[in-house]
Design a protein around this motif. Structure first.
Motif, short mmCIF file in Angstrom:
data_model
loop_
_atom_site.label_atom_id
_atom_site.label_comp_id
_atom_site.label_asym_id
_atom_site.label_seq_id
_atom_site.Cartn_x
_atom_site.Cartn_y
_atom_site.Cartn_z
N ILE A 55 37.81 45.84 38.13
CA ILE A 55 36.50 45.30 38.54
C ILE A 55 35.64 45.05 37.32
O ILE A 55 35.02 43.99 37.18
CB ILE A 55 35.80 46.28 39.51
CG1 ILE A 55 36.57 46.36 40.83
CG2 ILE A 55 34.36 45.84 39.77
CD1 ILE A 55 36.14 47.52 41.72
N GLY A 56 35.60 46.00 36.40
CA GLY A 56 34.83 45.83 35.16
C GLY A 56 35.36 44.70 34.31
O GLY A 56 34.60 43.91 33.75
N ALA A 57 36.69 44.58 34.23
CA ALA A 57 37.30 43.51 33.44
C ALA A 57 36.95 42.15 34.03
O ALA A 57 36.65 41.20 33.30
CB ALA A 57 38.81 43.69 33.37
N CYS A 58 36.99 42.05 35.36
CA CYS A 58 36.65 40.78 36.00
C CYS A 58 35.20 40.41 35.70
O CYS A 58 34.91 39.27 35.35
CB CYS A 58 36.88 40.87 37.50
SG CYS A 58 36.71 39.29 38.35
N GLN A 59 34.31 41.38 35.82
CA GLN A 59 32.89 41.11 35.56
C GLN A 59 32.67 40.68 34.12
O GLN A 59 31.88 39.78 33.84
CB GLN A 59 32.05 42.36 35.86
CG GLN A 59 30.57 42.10 35.65
CD GLN A 59 29.75 43.37 35.57
OE1 GLN A 59 30.14 44.33 34.92
NE2 GLN A 59 28.60 43.35 36.23
#
Length: 195
Positions: free
Chosen positions: A65-69
């Motif tokens: 999720i953090g990587a996508c953001q």
């Protein structure tokens, strides 16, 4: 009846082929631009999937999720700078309100939703066309459906693990991009290029 002298005919003989060039139909750029945009959308999706897979392997779904953001925007910006296209993802049910669809994207999302309801697979849906704005400027717009895949269910599915729900609530307090089933229309990759 006498023939006109050659000096009078010469300008006409020169002008006829030039007139033909001016009146000849121009090539429709839509097929070429569609192919270019489709390939670029695939590159964008592939690059983002690689980043998400690496993050998932390194730290699980919360890391993904953090990587996508953090990486989706820079990947789109880099590919856009290299190609001259503007690239973004959008949806009717948004995770990030700053990526809201414009009128063209909303119409495409609604059309894709109808076509999926009639049995077409989301993976096959694209739309490309020349769009002229109110100010007279033209651009080529292309959208490609993002189909909900099985791996996406971890962060976009019906049932989320508590830590995933907590990470989404923290990063995206107004998240509406959950509750999808495999095969659903998750959103679109949208590309545009001035003409």
């Amino acid at each position: 009846m006498s023939r006109p002298p050659l000096p009078y005919l010469l300008p006409i003989l020169i002008a006829l082929p030039l007139l033909g060039l001016l009146l000849a139909p121009t090539e429709d750029p839509t097929p070429r631009l569609t192919a270019e945009a489709d390939a670029l959308a695939a590159r964008y999706a592939g690059s983002l999937q690689t980043a998400l897979k690496q993050a998932m392997e390194a730290g699980g779904p919360v890391a993904a999720i953090g990587a996508c953001q953090q990486q989706a925007g820079p990947i789109a910006d880099r590919l856009g700078a290299d190609s001259g296209w503007r690239i973004k993802r959008t949806a009717l049910r948004l995770r990030n309100p700053s990526s809201a669809p414009d009128a063209f994207e909303t119409a495409a999302l609604e059309e894709f939703s109808r076509r999926i309801a009639q049995g077409e697979p989301a993976t096959a849906l694209t739309r490309g066309e020349i769009v002229t704005a109110a100010d007279g400027t033209a651009s080529f717009r292309f959208v490609k459906a993002i189909a909900m895949g099985e791996p996406c269910a971890t962060c976009h599915g019906v049932t989320l693990k508590p830590e995933v729900g907590a990470a989404l609530a923290e990063l995206y307090p107004r998240d509406r991009a959950t509750g999808f089933q495999p095969g659903d229309l998750r959103g679109i990759i949208s590309l545009s290029r001035p003409l």
